[in-house]
Scaffold this active site. Structure first.
Site, PDB file in Angstrom:
ATOM      1  N   ASN A   7       0.947  -1.060   0.182  1.00 27.44           N
ATOM      2  CA  ASN A   7      -0.503  -0.123  -0.279  1.00 27.44           C
ATOM      3  C   ASN A   7       0.763   0.982   0.159  1.00 27.44           C
ATOM      4  OD1 ASN A   7      -1.599   2.078   1.166  1.00 27.44           O
ATOM      5  ND2 ASN A   7      -2.968   0.719   1.467  1.00 27.44           N
ATOM      6  N   ASP A   9      -0.128   4.879  -0.167  1.00 30.21           N
ATOM      7  CA  ASP A   9      -1.080   5.973   0.368  1.00 30.21           C
ATOM      8  C   ASP A   9       0.137   6.566   0.534  1.00 30.21           C
ATOM      9  OD1 ASP A   9      -2.802   4.286  -0.612  1.00 30.21           O
ATOM     10  OD2 ASP A   9      -3.957   4.106   1.316  1.00 30.21           O
ATOM     11  N   HIS A  10       1.035   5.575   1.902  1.00 32.72           N
ATOM     12  CA  HIS A  10       1.619   6.930   2.396  1.00 32.72           C
ATOM     13  C   HIS A  10       2.855   8.074   2.160  1.00 32.72           C
ATOM     14  CE1 HIS A  10      -1.114   6.572   6.414  1.00 32.72           C
ATOM     15  NE2 HIS A  10      -0.852   5.778   6.104  1.00 32.72           N
ATOM     16  N   ARG A  18       2.895  18.668   1.592  1.00 33.90           N
ATOM     17  CA  ARG A  18       3.274  20.205   1.123  1.00 33.90           C
ATOM     18  C   ARG A  18       2.127  20.491  -0.306  1.00 33.90           C
ATOM     19  NH1 ARG A  18       8.462  22.161   2.701  1.00 33.90           N
ATOM     20  NH2 ARG A  18       8.722  21.985   5.486  1.00 33.90           N
ATOM     21  N   HIS A  43      -5.416   3.512  -1.799  1.00 36.10           N
ATOM     22  CA  HIS A  43      -6.834   4.041  -1.592  1.00 36.10           C
ATOM     23  C   HIS A  43      -7.096   4.985  -1.768  1.00 36.10           C
ATOM     24  CE1 HIS A  43      -9.321   4.045   2.539  1.00 36.10           C
ATOM     25  NE2 HIS A  43     -10.439   4.774   1.275  1.00 36.10           N
ATOM     26  N   ARG A  45      -9.204   7.962  -1.285  1.00 38.72           N
ATOM     27  CA  ARG A  45     -10.728   8.283  -0.322  1.00 38.72           C
ATOM     28  C   ARG A  45     -11.132   9.772  -1.053  1.00 38.72           C
ATOM     29  NH1 ARG A  45      -8.718   6.654   5.520  1.00 38.72           N
ATOM     30  NH2 ARG A  45     -10.526   7.731   5.611  1.00 38.72           N
ATOM     31  N   ARG A  49      -7.119  12.748   0.724  1.00 33.50           N
ATOM     32  CA  ARG A  49      -6.365  13.248   1.486  1.00 33.50           C
ATOM     33  C   ARG A  49      -5.165  13.188   1.070  1.00 33.50           C
ATOM     34  NH1 ARG A  49      -7.378  10.086   7.030  1.00 33.50           N
ATOM     35  NH2 ARG A  49      -9.018  11.081   6.551  1.00 33.50           N
ATOM     36  N   HIS A  50      -4.546  11.890   0.526  1.00 33.71           N
ATOM     37  CA  HIS A  50      -3.630  11.470  -0.293  1.00 33.71           C
ATOM     38  C   HIS A  50      -3.571  11.265  -1.378  1.00 33.71           C
ATOM     39  CE1 HIS A  50      -5.104   7.836   0.827  1.00 33.71           C
ATOM     40  NE2 HIS A  50      -4.432   7.744   2.258  1.00 33.71           N
ATOM     41  N   GLU A  70      -8.718   0.116  -2.608  1.00 29.93           N
ATOM     42  CA  GLU A  70      -9.349   0.265  -1.444  1.00 29.93           C
ATOM     43  C   GLU A  70     -10.222   1.614  -1.989  1.00 29.93           C
ATOM     44  OE1 GLU A  70      -7.092   0.579   1.742  1.00 29.93           O
ATOM     45  OE2 GLU A  70      -5.593  -1.136   1.142  1.00 29.93           O
ATOM     46  N   THR A 100      -6.957   6.132   9.555  1.00 34.35           N
ATOM     47  CA  THR A 100      -6.419   5.512   8.818  1.00 34.35           C
ATOM     48  C   THR A 100      -7.769   4.318   8.793  1.00 34.35           C
ATOM     49  OG1 THR A 100      -5.733   3.739   8.390  1.00 34.35           O
ATOM     50  CG2 THR A 100      -5.237   3.158  10.069  1.00 34.35           C
ATOM     51  N   THR A 101      -8.146   3.809   8.373  1.00 34.22           N
ATOM     52  CA  THR A 101      -9.332   2.520   8.376  1.00 34.22           C
ATOM     53  C   THR A 101      -9.043   1.853   9.017  1.00 34.22           C
ATOM     54  OG1 THR A 101      -9.049   2.336   5.725  1.00 34.22           O
ATOM     55  CG2 THR A 101     -10.830   0.577   6.707  1.00 34.22           C
ATOM     56  N   GLU A 151     -11.106  -9.706   3.137  1.00 33.13           N
ATOM     57  CA  GLU A 151      -9.591  -8.964   3.161  1.00 33.13           C
ATOM     58  C   GLU A 151      -9.796  -9.048   4.605  1.00 33.13           C
ATOM     59  OE1 GLU A 151      -7.258  -5.642   1.993  1.00 33.13           O
ATOM     60  OE2 GLU A 151      -6.281  -5.165   3.740  1.00 33.13           O
ATOM     61  N   HIS A 191      -3.512  -5.418   7.170  1.00 30.50           N
ATOM     62  CA  HIS A 191      -3.577  -3.741   8.629  1.00 30.50           C
ATOM     63  C   HIS A 191      -3.225  -4.109   9.936  1.00 30.50           C
ATOM     64  CE1 HIS A 191      -5.060  -0.315  10.051  1.00 30.50           C
ATOM     65  NE2 HIS A 191      -5.104  -0.548  11.160  1.00 30.50           N
ATOM     66  N   GLY A 192      -2.499  -3.145   9.823  1.00 25.64           N
ATOM     67  CA  GLY A 192      -1.053  -2.964  11.167  1.00 25.64           C
ATOM     68  C   GLY A 192       0.128  -4.003  11.124  1.00 25.64           C
ATOM     69  N   GLY A 213       1.388  -2.073   4.799  1.00 29.16           N
ATOM     70  CA  GLY A 213       1.255  -0.029   4.248  1.00 29.16           C
ATOM     71  C   GLY A 213       2.510   0.539   5.054  1.00 29.16           C
ATOM     72  N   HIS A 214       2.227   1.091   6.138  1.00 29.97           N
ATOM     73  CA  HIS A 214       2.633   2.016   6.826  1.00 29.97           C
ATOM     74  C   HIS A 214       3.765   1.728   7.420  1.00 29.97           C
ATOM     75  CE1 HIS A 214       3.188   4.976   9.809  1.00 29.97           C
ATOM     76  NE2 HIS A 214       3.429   4.729  10.626  1.00 29.97           N
TER      77      HIS A 214
HETATM   78  N1  PXP Z   1      -5.772  -3.564   4.129  1.00 29.45           N
HETATM   79  C1  PXP Z   1      -6.311  -1.915   4.634  1.00 29.45           C
HETATM   80  C2  PXP Z   1      -8.331  -2.621   3.924  1.00 29.45           C
HETATM   81  C3  PXP Z   1      -6.447  -1.075   4.564  1.00 29.45           C
HETATM   82  O1  PXP Z   1      -7.355   0.235   4.736  1.00 29.45           O
HETATM   83  C4  PXP Z   1      -5.071  -1.562   5.625  1.00 29.45           C
HETATM   84  C5  PXP Z   1      -4.204   0.934   5.417  1.00 29.45           C
HETATM   85  O2  PXP Z   1      -5.063   1.830   4.546  1.00 29.45           O
HETATM   86  C6  PXP Z   1      -4.392  -2.233   4.909  1.00 29.45           C
HETATM   87  C7  PXP Z   1      -4.566  -3.118   4.607  1.00 29.45           C
HETATM   88  C8  PXP Z   1      -2.948  -1.608   5.207  1.00 29.45           C
HETATM   89  O3  PXP Z   1      -3.068  -1.453   6.674  1.00 29.45           O
HETATM   90  P1  PXP Z   1      -1.007  -1.089   7.148  1.00 29.45           P
HETATM   91  O4  PXP Z   1      -0.900   0.556   6.518  1.00 29.45           O
HETATM   92  O5  PXP Z   1      -1.772  -0.219   8.606  1.00 29.45           O
HETATM   93  O6  PXP Z   1      -0.345  -1.689   6.803  1.00 29.45           O
END
Ligand code: PXP
Length: 244
Positions: A7, A9-10, A18, A43, A45, A49-50, A70, A100-101, A151, A191-192, A213-214
């Site tokens: 992911n 997004d970040h 900026r 994602h 959104r 926002r990103h 997403e 985040t989600t 998921e 996620h996480g 992602g993160h």
């Molecule tokens: N899966 C989904 C559906 C998400 O919304 C996210 C966060 O955007 C992720 C996975 C990735 O999560 P993380 O950034 O915590 O790895």
């Protein structure tokens, strides 16, 4: 082996800090693929926002692996997805105030609206996944409205602090995988997940894909995206489920 969806997004979050043109999430996606990503997740959104519409268009043109979008089930976003035709759409809940989600989509409660979105996406040949908590009735509802995949939200495991919480969260994921498989669904997780905690879920049988992602983007700040993805891939290779 389980597939890794990265992911990005970040990367766009840093750019938007900026409102400039760097770092480019499209470039990050190419670097992630060179590091061994099996897919790219973004994602779009509602508040942009990103990731923005330009990113989505260019990702569609340039991603050579699997493109996973997403998205909320809002009409404007479903229209965009139908037009863009990514390989997969993952339906997620979306609240403006969240960082985040958080948690999964309530498919049971929003069955009609989710079903309508799934129908429209499937008509365009898009594989549809629903991001949900590992709860049997949510998984069954996702299958009933026509999703091909779910998921499972791994945040319960990622946020668990005590051994009992960890055990309960893993039990929920195991149960979720088995209900998903009974319903004929492909099961993903996300996620996480981080370099530190991924091994435990990676060794569980039944996950076809993780979306991360993160943690990868955070590591990429120091090592570069290609190396960060390669490192996560090598963890997934090392901690594969044992053959039974
Ligand atoms: N899966 C989904 C559906 C998400 O919304 C996210 C966060 O955007 C992720 C996975 C990735 O999560 P993380 O950034 O915590 O790895």
């Amino acid at each position: 082996m389980v597939h890794l969806g990265v992911n990005i997004d970040h990367v766009a979050t840093v750019r938007q800090a900026r409102r400039t043109d760097e770092p480019d999430p499209v470039w990050a996606a190419a670097e992630a693929e060179l590091g061994g990503a099996d897919g790219i997740t973004f994602h779009l959104r509602e508040d942009r926002r990103h990731i923005c519409d330009r990113d989505a268009r260019l990702l569609k043109e340039t991603v050579a692996t699997k493109l996973n979008m997403e998205m909320a089930i809002a009409k404007e976003i479903v229209d965009i997805a139908c037009d863009l035709q990514p390989d997969q759409c993952s339906l997620v809940p979306e609240r403006r105030e969240e960082l985040t989600t958080e948690g999964g989509l309530d498919v049971v409660r929003h069955r009609r609206d989710v079903g309508a979105a799934v129908d429209r996406l499937r008509e365009r040949g898009i594989v549809v996944s629903a991001f949900i908590e590992p709860i049997a009735e949510q998984i069954r509802a996702a299958a009933e409205v026509g999703c091909a995949a779910v998921e499972l939200w791994t945040g319960g495991y990622a946020h668990a602090r005590t051994p009992d919480e960890v055990a309960a969260s893993l039990e929920a994921l195991r149960g979720g995988i088995s209900v998903g498989q009974e319903c004929g669904l492909v099961v993903h997780g996300g996620h996480g997940l981080t370099y530190r905690n991924v091994s435990t879920v990676a060794t569980m049988a039944g996950f076809a894909e993780f979306n991360i992602g993160h943690s990868i983007v955070s590591r990429a700040v120091f090592t570069g995206m290609r190396a960060a993805v390669a490192e996560m891939k090598s963890l997934l290779e090392r901690y594969q489920p044992q053959e039974s």
